[in-house]
Design an enzyme around this catalytic site. Sequence first.
Site, mmCIF file in Angstrom:
data_model
loop_
_atom_site.group_PDB
_atom_site.id
_atom_site.type_symbol
_atom_site.label_atom_id
_atom_site.label_comp_id
_atom_site.label_asym_id
_atom_site.label_seq_id
_atom_site.Cartn_x
_atom_site.Cartn_y
_atom_site.Cartn_z
ATOM 1 N N LYS A 1 0.827 -1.209 0.000
ATOM 2 C CA LYS A 1 0.000 0.000 0.000
ATOM 3 C C LYS A 1 0.863 1.262 0.000
ATOM 4 O O LYS A 1 0.651 2.182 -0.782
ATOM 5 C CB LYS A 1 -0.940 -0.002 1.207
ATOM 6 C CG LYS A 1 -1.884 1.191 1.248
ATOM 7 C CD LYS A 1 -2.762 1.187 2.505
ATOM 8 C CE LYS A 1 -3.769 0.068 2.480
ATOM 9 N NZ LYS A 1 -4.715 0.137 3.624
ATOM 10 N N GLU B 1 10.182 -5.953 3.694
ATOM 11 C CA GLU B 1 10.340 -7.242 3.023
ATOM 12 C C GLU B 1 9.976 -7.136 1.549
ATOM 13 O O GLU B 1 10.698 -7.618 0.664
ATOM 14 C CB GLU B 1 9.464 -8.305 3.701
ATOM 15 C CG GLU B 1 9.812 -8.597 5.146
ATOM 16 C CD GLU B 1 9.097 -7.706 6.148
ATOM 17 O OE1 GLU B 1 9.078 -8.066 7.330
ATOM 18 O OE2 GLU B 1 8.555 -6.647 5.742
ATOM 19 N N GLY C 1 -5.108 -5.187 5.765
ATOM 20 C CA GLY C 1 -4.256 -6.104 5.005
ATOM 21 C C GLY C 1 -4.770 -7.524 4.956
ATOM 22 O O GLY C 1 -4.851 -8.136 3.882
ATOM 23 N N ARG C 2 -5.143 -8.081 6.105
ATOM 24 C CA ARG C 2 -5.578 -9.473 6.131
ATOM 25 C C ARG C 2 -7.000 -9.649 5.600
ATOM 26 O O ARG C 2 -7.480 -10.777 5.486
ATOM 27 C CB ARG C 2 -5.445 -10.034 7.545
ATOM 28 C CG ARG C 2 -6.206 -9.259 8.606
ATOM 29 C CD ARG C 2 -5.761 -9.683 10.009
ATOM 30 N NE ARG C 2 -6.303 -8.831 11.050
ATOM 31 C CZ ARG C 2 -5.791 -7.669 11.422
ATOM 32 N NH1 ARG C 2 -4.742 -7.187 10.789
ATOM 33 N NH2 ARG C 2 -6.321 -6.966 12.405
ATOM 34 N N GLU D 1 -3.869 -12.267 14.182
ATOM 35 C CA GLU D 1 -3.610 -10.834 14.082
ATOM 36 C C GLU D 1 -4.845 -10.032 14.473
ATOM 37 O O GLU D 1 -4.734 -8.926 14.998
ATOM 38 C CB GLU D 1 -3.166 -10.478 12.649
ATOM 39 C CG GLU D 1 -2.365 -9.192 12.567
ATOM 40 C CD GLU D 1 -1.655 -9.027 11.237
ATOM 41 O OE1 GLU D 1 -0.437 -9.287 11.167
ATOM 42 O OE2 GLU D 1 -2.319 -8.642 10.251
ATOM 43 N N HIS E 1 -1.284 -38.600 10.337
ATOM 44 C CA HIS E 1 -0.010 -39.295 10.482
ATOM 45 C C HIS E 1 1.074 -38.376 11.043
ATOM 46 O O HIS E 1 2.264 -38.681 10.928
ATOM 47 C CB HIS E 1 0.416 -39.864 9.133
ATOM 48 C CG HIS E 1 -0.526 -40.902 8.611
ATOM 49 N ND1 HIS E 1 -0.390 -42.245 8.874
ATOM 50 C CD2 HIS E 1 -1.658 -40.792 7.874
ATOM 51 C CE1 HIS E 1 -1.367 -42.920 8.308
ATOM 52 N NE2 HIS E 1 -2.152 -42.060 7.695
ATOM 53 N N LYS F 1 8.956 -4.095 13.802
ATOM 54 C CA LYS F 1 9.438 -3.466 12.566
ATOM 55 C C LYS F 1 10.366 -2.294 12.879
ATOM 56 O O LYS F 1 11.420 -2.122 12.255
ATOM 57 C CB LYS F 1 8.255 -2.953 11.737
ATOM 58 C CG LYS F 1 7.385 -4.023 11.102
ATOM 59 C CD LYS F 1 6.277 -3.362 10.302
ATOM 60 C CE LYS F 1 5.366 -4.364 9.644
ATOM 61 N NZ LYS F 1 4.269 -3.699 8.888
#
Length: 546
Positions: free
Chosen positions: A207, A213, A268-269, A354, A385, A512
């Site tokens: 944005k 990152e 964001g999510r 979050e 398993h 951050k």
Amino acid sequence: MNTLISHGATWAALKQHQQALAQVQMRDLFAQDRQRFEHFSVEACGLFLDYSKNRVTQETLDLLMQMAAEANLKDWIARMFRGEKINNTEQRAVLHVALRNRSNRPILVDGKDVMPEVNAVLAKMRQFCDSVRSGQWRGWTGKSIESVVNIGIGGSDLGPAMVTRALRRYHHPRLKSFFVSNLDSVHLGDTLAQVNPETTLFIIASKTFTTQETLLNAQSARQWLVSQLGDEKAVAKHFVAVSTATDKVSAFGIDTTNMFEFWDWVGGRYSLWSAIGLPCAVIIGMNNFEEMLAGAHDLDKHFETAPFDQNLPVLMGLLQVWYSSFMGASSYAFLPYDYTLKLFPPYLQQLMMESLGKRVTRDGLNIDYATGPVIWGSPGDNGQHAFYQLLHQGTQLIPADVIIALESQYPLPRHQEAVLSNALAQCHVLMKGRTVAETQVELAKKLQGEELRQRIPHSVFPGNQPTNMLVYQKLTPRMLGTLTALYEQSVFVQSVIWGINAFDQWGVELGKQVANSLLPELTGENVGGGYDGSTDGLLKYIRGKK
């Protein structure tokens, strides 16, 4: 809510009720009510929910519904759909519902209808997707695009990656998709080794165009492309952006005509439904992307209008509150018996942890009850398993959602029946368990004497582990939209009950900030220290090894 909901009469009644239910076995609840399955199941929007295998009675549900009323859940739902600024810490509306508002009814923010802008971005996405898919969009050397690499992180990565993986059977036959998120250069390096610079399109999703990152990966990808194609001008033919930072996008070398906007009322999510979903739309086609929006809109309408006792997100959200705040469950498992949903548990992990990992209410009051649990899981057959041993015979209460499709996207003889039989068996055993007496009868068929006596305690299953089972016909784009929106809205329900803001994430920010201050310490540009004994010692050790 100016006081904690835990200080109310209904909360106290639920705590007392939990004590009465603590030793009750679900197998006994089924024995007492032969219609329990019918009483505790509901169907809507193509989803069937069986919640009969939960440690609840009708009294439990009545009290949970009463708590929802005390928390003004109905009003909060209406406020979200009206575009009110319910994200109070950032003074923002919460309108992922507008992104998939297929009815196109006006939704206002600060008196302005947001739907014309939403529709304009969707139209721009369609035009772009069609040009890439048809081969009309060509790279610097005149070749059509064959690989689409999305560079983002968090909500700009997990949602699009989950959808693209889930809808693999809907992919364009020429196009391959890749998702790069991790700062570790191995992630980007492995991806670049698989693509041809002449036929690769990069989508940079940020944005603000400042996310560390994403920008570091984007810059490295840019350097690779220019070194391979030999001209800075090639960037405009191979990079597009999902952002609002026009100046930064332009400075990067991206033609701002190829910049796709989204808004500050899109968290964001929760941004999958916006232009953040561009990589999905390119790969599966805009028609299928809009089918996904339509499925989410179906669920939104159901959430907004259905009575709470028939409302899928409300029921599921309240059950999660019950287990987290009253039954002491510190984690919750998601077990899709549909391999297309391989990335659904990590997607839900971000969505829920979050959103619900908060220790104060919207009003800043310290919370005195458990909120968001740890979210985890994997496709069911693999999990059997790997970690189901803990579910069956461990010491922790771990509720789970089991998700099954009646039809596979890739049908082969007997496979789907085998998948379904495993899902049904696991939920049956998790609920019913096996008593000492039952175990003795079963083992006595093969063992006797001391060997039998020693084996019995190891072969008893306590049972009483709760599961919801969600059933749908087949994972189409529309159903994936419905399923994803179901969990978004159930998270909202939980946040309202707990009195927290599900739409901020201040806990992400401090790390951050410190990382940004530590970076020059590691590159040698600054050696200041002063963090803590351990961090300062590690900095010194790392610098000494470089």
